[in-house]
Design a protein around this motif. Structure first.
Motif, PDB file in Angstrom:
ATOM      1  N   UNK A  36      -4.103   4.606  -4.945  1.00 25.06           N
ATOM      2  CA  UNK A  36      -4.879   5.745  -4.464  1.00 25.06           C
ATOM      3  C   UNK A  36      -5.595   6.440  -5.616  1.00 25.06           C
ATOM      4  N   UNK A  37      -4.894   6.634  -6.709  1.00 26.60           N
ATOM      5  CA  UNK A  37      -5.503   7.280  -7.864  1.00 26.60           C
ATOM      6  C   UNK A  37      -6.589   6.436  -8.503  1.00 26.60           C
ATOM      7  N   UNK A  38      -6.417   5.120  -8.454  1.00 30.44           N
ATOM      8  CA  UNK A  38      -7.409   4.232  -9.060  1.00 30.44           C
ATOM      9  C   UNK A  38      -8.663   4.140  -8.204  1.00 30.44           C
ATOM     10  N   UNK A  96      -7.683  -1.460   2.285  1.00 29.79           N
ATOM     11  CA  UNK A  96      -6.653  -2.503   2.191  1.00 29.79           C
ATOM     12  C   UNK A  96      -5.537  -2.315   3.216  1.00 29.79           C
ATOM     13  N   UNK A  97      -5.627  -1.260   4.033  1.00 30.98           N
ATOM     14  CA  UNK A  97      -4.655  -1.041   5.094  1.00 30.98           C
ATOM     15  C   UNK A  97      -3.604   0.003   4.778  1.00 30.98           C
ATOM     16  N   UNK A  98      -3.661   0.583   3.588  1.00 29.22           N
ATOM     17  CA  UNK A  98      -2.717   1.642   3.198  1.00 29.22           C
ATOM     18  C   UNK A  98      -3.333   2.995   3.521  1.00 29.22           C
ATOM     19  N   UNK A  99      -2.531   3.907   4.051  1.00 28.20           N
ATOM     20  CA  UNK A  99      -3.021   5.245   4.361  1.00 28.20           C
ATOM     21  C   UNK A  99      -2.700   6.200   3.200  1.00 28.20           C
ATOM     22  N   UNK A 100      -3.699   6.476   2.353  1.00 27.67           N
ATOM     23  CA  UNK A 100      -3.451   7.343   1.191  1.00 27.67           C
ATOM     24  C   UNK A 100      -2.938   8.724   1.573  1.00 27.67           C
ATOM     25  N   UNK A 101      -3.365   9.232   2.720  1.00 24.13           N
ATOM     26  CA  UNK A 101      -2.995  10.591   3.111  1.00 24.13           C
ATOM     27  C   UNK A 101      -1.479  10.761   3.188  1.00 24.13           C
ATOM     28  N   UNK A 102      -0.784   9.753   3.688  1.00 27.71           N
ATOM     29  CA  UNK A 102       0.678   9.838   3.802  1.00 27.71           C
ATOM     30  C   UNK A 102       1.337   9.977   2.435  1.00 27.71           C
ATOM     31  N   UNK A 103       0.854   9.203   1.490  1.00 30.74           N
ATOM     32  CA  UNK A 103       1.462   9.193   0.167  1.00 30.74           C
ATOM     33  C   UNK A 103       1.068  10.430  -0.631  1.00 30.74           C
ATOM     34  N   UNK A 104      -0.131  10.932  -0.415  1.00 33.78           N
ATOM     35  CA  UNK A 104      -0.539  12.187  -1.060  1.00 33.78           C
ATOM     36  C   UNK A 104       0.325  13.333  -0.543  1.00 33.78           C
ATOM     37  N   UNK A 105       0.518  13.375   0.779  1.00 30.80           N
ATOM     38  CA  UNK A 105       1.355  14.408   1.383  1.00 30.80           C
ATOM     39  C   UNK A 105       2.780  14.327   0.850  1.00 30.80           C
ATOM     40  N   UNK A 106       3.314  13.108   0.766  1.00 31.25           N
ATOM     41  CA  UNK A 106       4.678  12.924   0.250  1.00 31.25           C
ATOM     42  C   UNK A 106       4.778  13.389  -1.201  1.00 31.25           C
TER      43      UNK A 106
END
Length: 323
Positions: free
Chosen positions: A198-200, A208-218
């Motif tokens: 996400x940062x890159x 690519x199918x990953x939801x950045x929002x979930x990981x940013x929230x976490x």
């Protein structure tokens, strides 16, 4: 030439730490004493807990300027609740409150699709809100510390294991355990890989199918919990809670993270590097005290160090791009 540039880019943080240790030792023969080194590690714990929490947010390409305000608010909460609840429940409530504050930050950042600059200003705003809540609750006054002997030991107690134990505090143990936990989370899990991606490049991560929002929230929720842990260590150490006690910790955590090699541009860094940055920052502070720098002088030095560290990171990224 490129070989030396790669070496410098990889080990510059360790070289800086070694240089600071040598400078400090040159001005004070007691720098390498067990007592002084133990004090450096003890003083690193609160900032260390905050920096390892912030590292995930920075790696994901975002920012959090509400850290200090979260520390102040959760510190007041954990002390105030101990007047009504058992100490264990008060600590749990403070941790949950910290998680909630982090979740608020994360939700606003995610809902507004904020970039690094946007998250910086959003968390600056939420920090003002959290600070106002602390000041309104206390009317600017300090709350007296806990009556619990157990709570007092969290911040100032040492391990009861003979002469060696007096150099190892409970706060150091807590910091090390949290650093190991977050280090595994960042370096050995899908979550860790996702925040690096996400940062890159957040758009490529999404495609690519990953939801950045979930990981940013976490990441923001983890930061909230770490802020509460830091508040518990701080209020236990000073035996009280102040509505402005956390002021300044956000900038110190950013400086420590950058000194450890975590890029403010996102995508680069790790929890072990954050720990290295915290130790480097504390050695720098210790060295300035030994040399005799005043408070204002130390602030100037910290500002210069932050500027130089960011400039070096920018240069290093350009060199890697050319390689």
């Amino acid at each position: 030439m490129k070989k030396y540039q790669r070496f410098l880019g990889r080990y510059a943080n360790l070289l800086l730490l070694a240089l600071l240790c040598l400078v400090a030792a040159a001005f004070s023969s007691s720098f390498f004493s067990a007592r002084n080194l133990s004090n450096i590690l003890k003083q690193s714990c609160i900032l260390g807990v905050l920096t390892i929490g912030l590292s995930n947010i920075l790696i994901s390409g975002h920012m959090d300027l509400s850290i200090g305000a979260q520390v102040s608010f959760t510190g007041l909460l954990v002390i105030a609740l101990q007047k009504e609840l058992p100490v264990g429940l008060a600590i749990l409530a403070a941790l949950l409150a910290g998680c909630f504050l982090g979740m608020l930050n994360g939700l606003v950042v995610v809902l507004f699709h904020a970039n690094s600059g946007g998250s910086l200003m959003i968390t600056y705003g939420t920090g003002l809100l959290f600070s106002a809540m602390s000041l309104i609750y206390t009317q600017g006054f300090t709350l007296e510390g806990s009556d619990s002997a157990f709570y007092e030991q969290i911040g100032i107690g040492t391990l009861p294991i003979g002469s060696v134990g007096r150099y190892i505090s409970y706060s150091m143990v807590i910091f090390v355990l949290l650093a190991l936990l977050l280090g595994v989370l960042e370096g050995r899990t899908i979550f860790g890989r996702a925040i690096h991606m996400t940062g890159y490049n957040e758009e490529c991560t999404r495609l690519s199918g990953i939801k950045p929002s979930r990981h940013i929230l976490a990441s923001y929720m983890i930061m909230g919990v770490m802020s509460a842990v830091a508040a518990i260590l701080l209020t236990s150490r000073v035996s009280g809670a102040n509505p402005t006690a956390g002021d300044g910790y956000e900038m110190d955590a950013i400086i420590a993270a950058v000194l450890g090699g975590i890029s403010l541009a996102g995508g680069k860094g790790s929890v072990p590097r954050a720990v290295l940055g915290v130790i480097t920052f504390q050695v720098l502070s210790n060295a300035m005290n030994l040399i005799g720098f005043g408070t204002y002088d130390q602030t100037i030095v910290k500002g210069v160090v932050l500027i130089l560290a960011i400039a070096f990171d920018t240069w290093n990224r350009k060199q890697l791009g050319k390689a």
